[in-house]
Motif scaffolding. Sequence first.
Motif, PDB file in Angstrom:
ATOM      1  N   ALA A  42       0.828  -1.210   0.000  1.00  0.00           N
ATOM      2  CA  ALA A  42       0.000   0.000   0.000  1.00  0.00           C
ATOM      3  C   ALA A  42       0.858   1.253   0.000  1.00  0.00           C
ATOM      4  CB  ALA A  42      -0.933   0.003   1.211  1.00  0.00           C
ATOM      5  N   ALA A  43       1.988   1.214   0.705  1.00  0.00           N
ATOM      6  CA  ALA A  43       2.898   2.363   0.714  1.00  0.00           C
ATOM      7  C   ALA A  43       3.478   2.602  -0.675  1.00  0.00           C
ATOM      8  CB  ALA A  43       4.012   2.142   1.726  1.00  0.00           C
ATOM      9  N   ILE A  44       3.861   1.528  -1.342  1.00  0.00           N
ATOM     10  CA  ILE A  44       4.417   1.649  -2.701  1.00  0.00           C
ATOM     11  C   ILE A  44       3.360   2.184  -3.662  1.00  0.00           C
ATOM     12  CG2 ILE A  44       5.321   0.353  -4.658  1.00  0.00           C
ATOM     13  CD1 ILE A  44       6.617  -1.546  -2.564  1.00  0.00           C
ATOM     14  N   ALA A  45       2.133   1.674  -3.541  1.00  0.00           N
ATOM     15  CA  ALA A  45       1.071   2.057  -4.470  1.00  0.00           C
ATOM     16  C   ALA A  45       0.580   3.482  -4.250  1.00  0.00           C
ATOM     17  CB  ALA A  45      -0.102   1.078  -4.345  1.00  0.00           C
ATOM     18  N   ASN A  46       0.514   3.913  -2.977  1.00  0.00           N
ATOM     19  CA  ASN A  46      -0.119   5.201  -2.662  1.00  0.00           C
ATOM     20  C   ASN A  46       0.865   6.313  -2.296  1.00  0.00           C
ATOM     21  OD1 ASN A  46      -3.241   4.591  -2.486  1.00  0.00           O
ATOM     22  ND2 ASN A  46      -2.216   2.855  -1.500  1.00  0.00           N
ATOM     23  N   GLN A  47       2.085   5.924  -1.892  1.00  0.00           N
ATOM     24  CA  GLN A  47       3.104   6.884  -1.490  1.00  0.00           C
ATOM     25  C   GLN A  47       2.540   7.969  -0.563  1.00  0.00           C
ATOM     26  OE1 GLN A  47       5.975   8.088  -4.376  1.00  0.00           O
ATOM     27  NE2 GLN A  47       5.956   6.119  -5.412  1.00  0.00           N
ATOM     28  N   PRO A  48       2.012   7.558   0.588  1.00  0.00           N
ATOM     29  CA  PRO A  48       1.440   8.531   1.524  1.00  0.00           C
ATOM     30  C   PRO A  48       2.513   9.406   2.151  1.00  0.00           C
ATOM     31  CG  PRO A  48       1.609   6.387   2.559  1.00  0.00           C
ATOM     32  CD  PRO A  48       1.983   6.184   1.118  1.00  0.00           C
ATOM     33  N   HIS A  49       2.089  10.519   2.692  1.00  0.00           N
ATOM     34  CA  HIS A  49       3.029  11.372   3.420  1.00  0.00           C
ATOM     35  C   HIS A  49       3.488  10.691   4.709  1.00  0.00           C
ATOM     36  CE1 HIS A  49       0.903  14.352   0.873  1.00  0.00           C
ATOM     37  NE2 HIS A  49       2.088  14.938   0.841  1.00  0.00           N
ATOM     38  N   GLU A  71      14.408   1.612   1.896  1.00  0.00           N
ATOM     39  CA  GLU A  71      15.139   1.008   0.782  1.00  0.00           C
ATOM     40  C   GLU A  71      14.534   1.390  -0.565  1.00  0.00           C
ATOM     41  OE1 GLU A  71      15.103  -3.142   1.642  1.00  0.00           O
ATOM     42  OE2 GLU A  71      16.667  -3.004   3.181  1.00  0.00           O
ATOM     43  N   TYR A  72      13.192   1.494  -0.607  1.00  0.00           N
ATOM     44  CA  TYR A  72      12.511   1.881  -1.847  1.00  0.00           C
ATOM     45  C   TYR A  72      12.550   3.394  -2.076  1.00  0.00           C
ATOM     46  CZ  TYR A  72      10.496  -2.723  -2.892  1.00  0.00           C
ATOM     47  OH  TYR A  72      10.322  -4.047  -3.235  1.00  0.00           O
TER      48      TYR A  72
END
Length: 206
Positions: A42-49, A71-72
């Motif tokens: 979900a973090a990769i898909a949405n890139q939240p603050h 790492e990403y």
Amino acid sequence: MKRFLIADDHEAVRSGLRAVLEQRADWEVVAEANDGSKALAAAIANQPHVAIVDFSMPRMTGVEVARRIREYRLPTEVLIFTVHNSNLLAQEAFEAGARAFVLKSDANRLLLAAVESLLAHKPFCTESCSPESNEVSTGDRDRLSPRERLVVKLIAEGYSNKRIGAILNLSVKTAEAHRAAAMRKLDIHSTAGLVRYAVRARLLEA
């Protein structure tokens, strides 16, 4: 609009966090996850603050999620949310790349302050190291040289010794020496301890 990810394996906790965050008109929860693997996806898909991540989750711990987010190179600040009041866990979280560590028992008082700190790209640590509750005396600050204070500030901001050396035009060995000298003078033995000191001493406000 500030975007948030909430990751916790208890639906009631996720619902409570969502309710708190979405009281702000310009804050939006864009994703939820009930295990660490889904949280990373979900973090990769949405890139939240900001990602608020439970320390103990199935499939991947919150600390491992923080490490993988770093790492990403995602533009996401990670807040580790936990029932465990442990300096060792806080140290592990900060060294993995998390920038805030908040006890669930402190959530009513500290969660919004922690999130606001992260949105300003400043670290935050639960209760005992909050600036309001534990100030550093002028004498403590004066123990460090200006260069040592700057190195501690950069460590708290998440920079590696190599990157600190590049920023300050120092060798890695010299940056490490300044870090070691600051830790010795302050009687601090971990990265998490330096972060807590920097918050209390308001070095990050400079």
